[in-house]
Write an enzyme that holds these catalytic residues in place. Sequence first.
Site, mmCIF file in Angstrom:
data_model
loop_
_atom_site.group_PDB
_atom_site.id
_atom_site.type_symbol
_atom_site.label_atom_id
_atom_site.label_comp_id
_atom_site.label_asym_id
_atom_site.label_seq_id
_atom_site.Cartn_x
_atom_site.Cartn_y
_atom_site.Cartn_z
ATOM 1 N N GLU A 16 41.667 24.320 53.617
ATOM 2 C CA GLU A 16 41.881 24.799 54.993
ATOM 3 C C GLU A 16 40.541 25.061 55.686
ATOM 4 O O GLU A 16 40.333 24.670 56.839
ATOM 5 C CB GLU A 16 42.723 26.070 54.973
ATOM 6 C CG GLU A 16 42.904 26.718 56.330
ATOM 7 C CD GLU A 16 42.947 28.226 56.255
ATOM 8 O OE1 GLU A 16 42.198 28.884 57.007
ATOM 9 O OE2 GLU A 16 43.719 28.753 55.429
ATOM 10 N N HIS A 17 39.621 25.695 54.996
ATOM 11 C CA HIS A 17 38.292 25.942 55.556
ATOM 12 C C HIS A 17 37.541 24.636 55.817
ATOM 13 O O HIS A 17 36.902 24.463 56.856
ATOM 14 C CB HIS A 17 37.472 26.797 54.584
ATOM 15 C CG HIS A 17 37.777 28.257 54.646
ATOM 16 N ND1 HIS A 17 36.827 29.209 54.926
ATOM 17 C CD2 HIS A 17 38.923 28.942 54.463
ATOM 18 C CE1 HIS A 17 37.369 30.410 54.907
ATOM 19 N NE2 HIS A 17 38.662 30.277 54.614
ATOM 20 N N GLU A 76 35.243 36.179 51.522
ATOM 21 C CA GLU A 76 36.613 36.508 51.919
ATOM 22 C C GLU A 76 37.370 37.160 50.765
ATOM 23 O O GLU A 76 38.138 38.106 50.963
ATOM 24 C CB GLU A 76 37.336 35.243 52.393
ATOM 25 C CG GLU A 76 38.685 35.508 53.009
ATOM 26 C CD GLU A 76 39.329 34.267 53.607
ATOM 27 O OE1 GLU A 76 40.490 34.369 54.073
ATOM 28 O OE2 GLU A 76 38.694 33.196 53.612
#
Length: 459
Positions: free
Chosen positions: A82-83, A159
Amino acid sequence: MTSRTHRTTARTSSEGRAVARTQTLLKGAAGAGTVRRTTLPGGLRIVTETLPTVRSVTFGIWAHVGSRDETPSLNGATHYLEHLLFKGTERRSALDISAAVDAVGGEMNAFTAKEYTCYYARVLDTDLPLAIDVVCDMLTGSLIEAEDVDAERGVILEEIAMTEDDPGDCVHDLFAHTMLGDTPLGRPVLGTVDTVNALTAERVRRFYKKHYDPTHLVVTAAGNVDHAKVVRQVRRAFEQAGALDRTDATPVAPRSGSRALRTAGRVGLLNRKTEQAHVILGMPGMARTDDRRWAMGVLNTALGGGMSSRLFQEVREKRGLAYSVYSYTSGFADCGLFGVYAGCRPNQVHDVLKICRDELDQVATHGLSDDEIHRAIGQLRGSTVLGLEDTGALMHRLGKSELCWGEQMSVDEMLSWIAAVTPDEVREVARDVLGQRPSLSVIGPLKDRQAARLDDVVA
């Protein structure tokens, strides 16, 4: 008022071969709320909801892949990917991607869940072609360069660290692991430091090619949109990328299956120096396709869904033992979870847990009153409508419905299902779900004697 219809039209090429199939799934008055789906021959689905009275559009692409599709060694790959899709394509650098949407005042983001991933942009209706071009380019043309993988690794590790520093968030991962163990659903969406450090560009590229085929994707748009124009623009973007070369492909079906969770009496404890103890007491819930999910929603609302709920009144209002206390449900394709969360001072953790356990046992045995149930039905109906008052929420409903159920339900239909729930149905669900022996997850600075008593809570 929105009505359900399944009018289907098929476009054909000059040779007479069908190339696209369009269905009007929900027909709204004067076009408002009309939901249409077009399936392209490459298996790509495009679903839109038209709201001619707004000036914005939220455009998204959903991938039928989440952290539950990962092997243990690939844990975190879906979120990592996703990143990486924001890091650049053949046509755009990472700066080009973000600058294009910023330049028109739009918003762009993505999220990864256990069973799906979504990339979206919210823009003015006049800027929808730009949003379509940018997001489709990201999904079909990501380079996934080794240097980008290495650079983003640090971001993802930060994160993970940020989540670890937030015990109110981390306790939900702990509860999932307590209930589901070392399984795809029990492992964290972000992965772990070890698994993220072990992921290579080549492994992520293989994951990308396997799971981002058009048959695994659903395109959604909600707002002031023209369905036919959205289909043309999306199709052009995918064809330019060579992503619709297959003409015989069909979309993947929603996940299915039935798995009974047989967890009981498990305790997960992370002893940390936090100001509060964060606890989740819960048990197996319902799969998202369970016909009783509407009654479960009413039960959850009455137990811990608002300021008038049982748990809020007993724990916070009457005794002042917690600032935040609520209940929630998580439904997956084949199983579900029900949990009660509370954050409290460490020396009061057992008082809070006793109240929560007593309330669950009380409702399981004696049920809720008719007044509580009717109030919860009204609250749930209202929150359902209010939660769909923006194009982002509508886009989310379109994508999740298409991936998870394979059909679209109008707001009126949802309200009807909620209104039709009876007190007897709620009490039956309470007996079945709350009558199970619970499990428990705790994060906080518990002393040895406090930790030793946790087993008594779930006995």
